[in-house]
Design a protein around this motif. Structure first.
Motif, mmCIF file in Angstrom:
data_model
loop_
_atom_site.group_PDB
_atom_site.id
_atom_site.type_symbol
_atom_site.label_atom_id
_atom_site.label_comp_id
_atom_site.label_asym_id
_atom_site.label_seq_id
_atom_site.Cartn_x
_atom_site.Cartn_y
_atom_site.Cartn_z
ATOM 1 N N TYR A 165 5.573 -5.913 5.020
ATOM 2 C CA TYR A 165 5.387 -4.569 5.606
ATOM 3 C C TYR A 165 5.211 -3.371 4.641
ATOM 4 C CZ TYR A 165 5.999 -0.201 8.228
ATOM 5 O OH TYR A 165 5.722 1.041 8.782
ATOM 6 N N SER A 169 1.933 -1.537 3.523
ATOM 7 C CA SER A 169 1.916 -0.028 3.679
ATOM 8 C C SER A 169 1.663 0.864 2.639
ATOM 9 C CB SER A 169 3.458 0.463 4.328
ATOM 10 O OG SER A 169 3.630 -0.142 5.531
ATOM 11 N N ALA A 172 -2.158 0.612 1.882
ATOM 12 C CA ALA A 172 -2.994 1.277 2.804
ATOM 13 C C ALA A 172 -2.935 2.712 2.554
ATOM 14 C CB ALA A 172 -2.376 0.818 4.362
ATOM 15 N N LEU A 173 -1.715 3.067 2.088
ATOM 16 C CA LEU A 173 -1.653 4.504 1.804
ATOM 17 C C LEU A 173 -2.573 4.910 0.440
ATOM 18 C CD1 LEU A 173 -0.401 7.537 1.773
ATOM 19 C CD2 LEU A 173 1.749 6.538 0.578
#
Length: 218
Positions: A165, A169, A172-173
């Motif tokens: 995760y 994350s 993705a950022l």
């Protein structure tokens, strides 16, 4: 009259000379391992240096005067495509910095990732082609079994712990920052050089790097 016995001559006992100890296969492999590791790290550092040499000036990336709102979705897509080709190294650095910041803020996840990378390096990537099979738990494991175990362990660590995760994350950022900048940056004054190398050079270098690192076992 008894005959005189011949005089006893002094004798010298030579010590037994042991045959020279020839290096065994294990010794030769042990001596070759540092060379293999140095070659692996050298190729990796050379690849990183070649990749970083293609970075564009950072003031050009953060120039606020070149930012404007796109007129339409197609305009934003066209800008993003051109900026991805031009700032590809800078964008990769932005994503890497996002991932590094996320991992540094979670020491346990960072330790798990480093342990996983160390297992890949010392059990598979850095193993020479003539290395003996891995021996553990009273049995030996072939290269395919070792590779399968590493894949299963990687899937468990990435998908069944908080590490997965955290990585997704951060990626993705970083991708969101790249897309936002690529859509709002006006690429009118960008000059592209070596287009063929920009399109296919990175993929070819990555494939060659993986093949050399694994000794052709993949």
């Amino acid at each position: 009259m008894a005959a005189a016995s011949p005089p006893l001559l002094p004798t010298t006992v030579l010590p037994a000379v042991s045959p020279p100890i020839l290096p065994t296969t294990d010794t030769a492999s042990a001596d070759a391992n540092p060379a293999v590791k140095r070659a692996f790290l050298g190729r990796h550092l050379d690849s990183v240096k070649r990749a970083l040499s293609g970075a564009r000036p950072w003031p050009e990336l953060v120039d606020r005067s070149a930012l404007s709102r796109p007129d339409s979705l197609s305009d934003a897509t066209a800008r993003l495509r051109k900026n991805l080709a031009y700032f590809r190294v800078n964008y990769a650095a932005v994503v890497a910095l996002s991932l590094a910041a996320a991992l540094l803020s979670h020491p346990f996840s960072l330790a798990a990732l480093l342990a996983l990378l160390a297992a890949w390096c010392f059990l598979y990537l850095l193993q020479p082609a003539d290395a003996p099979p891995l021996a553990a738990f009273g049995r030996t494991f072939s290269d395919r079994e070792t590779l399968g175990g590493l894949i299963v362990a990687s899937a468990f660590v990435v998908f069944l712990t908080s590490l997965g995760y955290l990585i997704f994350s951060a990626l993705a950022l970083g991708a969101a920052l790249v897309c936002a900048h690529g859509a709002f940056h006006v690429p009118e004054d960008l000059f592209f050089d070596e287009p063929a190398q920009a399109n296919g050079g990175a993929s070819a270098n990555l494939l060659s790097f993986i093949t050399n690192a694994t000794g052709g076992r993949v």
